[in-house]
Design an enzyme around this catalytic site. Structure first.
Site, PDB file in Angstrom:
ATOM      1  CD  GLU A  72     -25.440  14.791  48.782  1.00 46.91           C
ATOM      2  OE1 GLU A  72     -26.015  13.718  48.582  1.00 46.91           O
ATOM      3  OE2 GLU A  72     -25.954  15.910  48.550  1.00 46.91           O
ATOM      4  CD1 TRP A 104     -39.110   9.409  42.780  1.00 45.28           C
ATOM      5  CD2 TRP A 104     -37.466  10.937  42.721  1.00 45.28           C
ATOM      6  NE1 TRP A 104     -37.947   8.731  42.790  1.00 45.28           N
ATOM      7  CE2 TRP A 104     -36.900   9.650  42.734  1.00 45.28           C
ATOM      8  CE3 TRP A 104     -36.632  12.055  42.682  1.00 45.28           C
ATOM      9  CZ2 TRP A 104     -35.540   9.418  42.742  1.00 45.28           C
ATOM     10  CZ3 TRP A 104     -35.265  11.867  42.700  1.00 45.28           C
ATOM     11  CH2 TRP A 104     -34.719  10.553  42.728  1.00 45.28           C
ATOM     12  CG  HIS A 109     -24.647   9.263  49.893  1.00 51.46           C
ATOM     13  ND1 HIS A 109     -23.473   9.962  49.727  1.00 51.46           N
ATOM     14  CD2 HIS A 109     -25.650  10.138  49.791  1.00 51.46           C
ATOM     15  CE1 HIS A 109     -23.770  11.240  49.513  1.00 51.46           C
ATOM     16  NE2 HIS A 109     -25.083  11.373  49.562  1.00 51.46           N
ATOM     17  CG  ASP A 134     -32.768  13.684  51.028  1.00 57.42           C
ATOM     18  OD1 ASP A 134     -31.993  13.869  50.061  1.00 57.42           O
ATOM     19  OD2 ASP A 134     -33.840  14.302  51.197  1.00 57.42           O
ATOM     20  CD  GLU A 189     -31.581  17.855  47.068  1.00 54.58           C
ATOM     21  OE1 GLU A 189     -32.042  17.117  46.190  1.00 54.58           O
ATOM     22  OE2 GLU A 189     -30.850  17.454  48.004  1.00 54.58           O
ATOM     23  NE  ARG A 212     -28.491  10.074  51.423  1.00 53.65           N
ATOM     24  CZ  ARG A 212     -28.897  10.285  50.165  1.00 53.65           C
ATOM     25  NH1 ARG A 212     -29.305  11.494  49.799  1.00 53.65           N
ATOM     26  NH2 ARG A 212     -28.873   9.296  49.274  1.00 53.65           N
ATOM     27  CG  HIS A 217     -35.642  12.907  47.775  1.00 48.69           C
ATOM     28  ND1 HIS A 217     -36.205  12.910  46.531  1.00 48.69           N
ATOM     29  CD2 HIS A 217     -34.340  13.210  47.603  1.00 48.69           C
ATOM     30  CE1 HIS A 217     -35.251  13.178  45.631  1.00 48.69           C
ATOM     31  NE2 HIS A 217     -34.113  13.371  46.250  1.00 48.69           N
ATOM     32  CD  GLU A 226     -30.911  16.407  51.887  1.00 48.93           C
ATOM     33  OE1 GLU A 226     -30.922  16.583  50.668  1.00 48.93           O
ATOM     34  OE2 GLU A 226     -30.076  15.671  52.465  1.00 48.93           O
ATOM     35  NE  ARG A 281     -28.761  18.735  51.189  1.00 48.37           N
ATOM     36  CZ  ARG A 281     -27.788  18.077  50.554  1.00 48.37           C
ATOM     37  NH1 ARG A 281     -26.525  18.394  50.779  1.00 48.37           N
ATOM     38  NH2 ARG A 281     -28.092  17.124  49.697  1.00 48.37           N
ATOM     39  CE1 TYR A 284     -32.481  10.278  48.492  1.00 41.13           C
ATOM     40  CE2 TYR A 284     -32.401  10.316  46.106  1.00 41.13           C
ATOM     41  CZ  TYR A 284     -31.840  10.614  47.324  1.00 41.13           C
ATOM     42  OH  TYR A 284     -30.621  11.225  47.377  1.00 41.13           O
TER      43      TYR A 284
HETATM   44  C1  CS2 Z   1     -30.480  14.062  46.745  1.00 36.60           C
HETATM   45  C2  CS2 Z   1     -30.053  14.041  45.316  1.00 36.60           C
HETATM   46  O1  CS2 Z   1     -28.216  13.963  47.298  1.00 36.60           O
HETATM   47  C3  CS2 Z   1     -29.324  14.321  47.657  1.00 36.60           C
HETATM   48  O2  CS2 Z   1     -29.529  14.875  48.733  1.00 36.60           O
HETATM   49  O3  CS2 Z   1     -31.567  14.770  47.107  1.00 36.60           O
HETATM   50  O4  CS2 Z   1     -29.488  12.830  45.092  1.00 36.60           O
HETATM   51  C4  CS2 Z   1     -31.134  14.292  44.313  1.00 36.60           C
HETATM   52  O5  CS2 Z   1     -32.073  13.285  44.332  1.00 36.60           O
HETATM   53  C5  CS2 Z   1     -30.523  14.387  42.932  1.00 36.60           C
HETATM   54  O6  CS2 Z   1     -29.534  15.351  42.934  1.00 36.60           O
HETATM   55  C6  CS2 Z   1     -31.569  14.737  41.874  1.00 36.60           C
HETATM   56  O7  CS2 Z   1     -30.954  14.978  40.682  1.00 36.60           O
HETATM   57 MG    MG Z   2     -31.420  15.636  49.021  1.00 36.18          MG
END
Ligand code: CS2
Ligand code: MG
Length: 411
Positions: free
Chosen positions: A348, A411, A125, A219, A271, A150, A221, A245, A292, A162
């Site tokens: 990840e 978010w 990251h 991401d 996710e 990422r 998000h 993502e 994911r 984010y």
């Molecule tokens: C994110 C996460 O890692 C990712 O791809 O989307 O960090 C996510 O924000 C958190 O898991 C939320 O708890």
């Molecule tokens: Mg994510």
């Protein structure tokens, strides 16, 4: 089988660096299995679901009957799916797989069909409030051994975005721990137009600096409408992303049809998905490229294996969620699955804090950009109660977004 009857099941809640919920199951023979039930910002809901409703159902059951126990907890609950239920079922499932592998004297991946590769490619990251800071962050991730990265960036005109590490946080690195320890969730701001104008230029700068080969991920998000996501995917095509993502909120699976019509940028999603049903249209219509979900949030090894097997029929690969709010138990279980499945894509990997590692003793390894679950029987993680006792639960919430006109946004 004698001795594998479940004698006890405990729900362990602690906050070493961040809040975690862990299920510890023990058999008559004293074999222990661990499962992760951490749901960021809603931890106590799962702890209660386990303590008040699931643990009483486990005592006296045969720990070896994993499939039967999964179906019993899923169908028997009547109220199915959803993040709380599926995190609770996941914790039981992984604890039972941990026990079965320990009784067999094998690392879990051997029970899942053995290794399909020598290691698990993991992505790191990088982030920056500006391009120079971002480029330094990418170099720092490369120095830590990451070979795929990422990229997240601040956006002019938006206070807090984010995934940018250097932003203020009460819980350590903001990109690693967005859940702030506070009695109420923090409000953040968002402006999609500013973001869409800014991001392509950032990727151009990264490619100019690091060349065409470095796998880059981003991401979004869950923040874009389908046509905005299509536009971003198209604008990023020249920079050849490994994946884009969560470009749109996942509830409306049809949304990705529009995105697919306009861009060939690979898409990752899931996710926040908790069952195979969340993927049904997406897989059948080939609307994305990477699954994911995590073991912890999608019902355990038993259920995530099914999702990945279904996706394999469509050449869709795994890309399991691995943030710090998935505990080392959830991470370890994911690595065993990563090593065994054929259609592995990438994993990840956000490294946990020293405080977390003190409580969760792990045996998985990291070398040359690859993780390996290790060869210990079971999933390879133990839980230190004495260390955990120093880290009581503390309320923490993920932030939420408002647009400039005050409208609540994803978010
Ligand atoms: C994110 C996460 O890692 C990712 O791809 O989307 O960090 C996510 O924000 C958190 O898991 C939320 O708890
Ligand atoms: Mg994510």
């Amino acid at each position: 089988m004698a001795g594998t009857t479940i004698r006890s099941a405990e729900v362990l809640v602690a906050s070493p660096g961040r809040n975690f919920v862990t299920l510890r199951v023990m058999t008559e023979d004293g074999v222990v299995g661990l499962g992760d039930a951490t749901l960021n910002g809603r931890e106590l809901a799962v702890a209660s679901y386990l303590t008040d409703h699931v643990v009483p159902l486990l005592l006296g059951r045969d720990a070896h009957r994993i499939e039967d126990t999964w179906q019993f907890l899923y169908r028997g609950a009547y109220w199915r799916r959803g993040p709380v239920t599926m995190a609770a079922i996941a914790a039981v499932d992984v604890a039972l797989w941990d026990i079965k592998a320990k009784v067999a004297g094998l690392p879990l991946y051997q029970l899942l069909g053995g290794a399909s590769r020598t290691g698990v490619m993991a992505y790191g990251h990088a982030s920056g409030r500006d391009v120079p800071e971002l480029l330094d962050s990418i170099r720092a991730q490369q120095a830590e051994g990451f070979r795929s990265i990422r990229v997240q960036t601040s956006v002019p005109g938006i206070d807090k975005v984010y995934g940018v590490a250097a932003q203020p946080s009460t819980s350590g690195r903001y990109d690693y721990e967005p859940a702030q320890r506070a009695p109420l969730p923090a409000e953040e701001d968002w402006d999609t137009s500013a973001y869409l104008r800014h991001v392509p230029g950032v990727f151009e700068a990264v490619r100019n600096e690091f060349g065409p080969a470095l796998p880059l991920l981003h991401d979004a998000h869950h923040r874009l409408t389908p046509i905005q996501a299509a536009r971003l995917g198209r604008a990023l095509e020249p920079y050849d992303l490994f994946w884009l993502e969560d470009c749109t909120p996942g509830e409306n699976q049809d949304a990705l049809r529009l995105v697919r019509q306009h861009t060939t940028t690979p898409l990752a999603i899931g996710e926040v998905f908790t069952t195979v049903w969340d993927y049904q249209t997406l897989v059948r219509e080939q609307l994305f490229d990477y699954v994911r979900s995590s073991v912890t949030h999608a019902g355990g090894v038993t259920a995530l294996r099914r999702i990945v097997d279904y996706a394999a029929q469509y050449q869709i690969k795994s890309g399991f969620h691995g943030p710090t709010d998935i505990s080392p138990v959830g991470m370890a279980a994911a690595l065993h699955l990563d090593l065994a499945v054929h259609n592995f894509g990438i994993q990840e990997y956000m490294q946990h804090s020293a405080a977390t590692d003190e409580v969760f003793r792990q045996t998985f390894t990291w070398a040359d950009g690859h993780l390996h679950p290790g060869e210990e029987p079971g999933i390879g993680v133990t839980y230190d109660d004495d260390a955990a006792a120093h880290h009581p639960y503390q309320a923490a919430y993920l932030p939420f977004n408002r647009l400039k006109d005050g409208t609540v946004h994803d978010w």
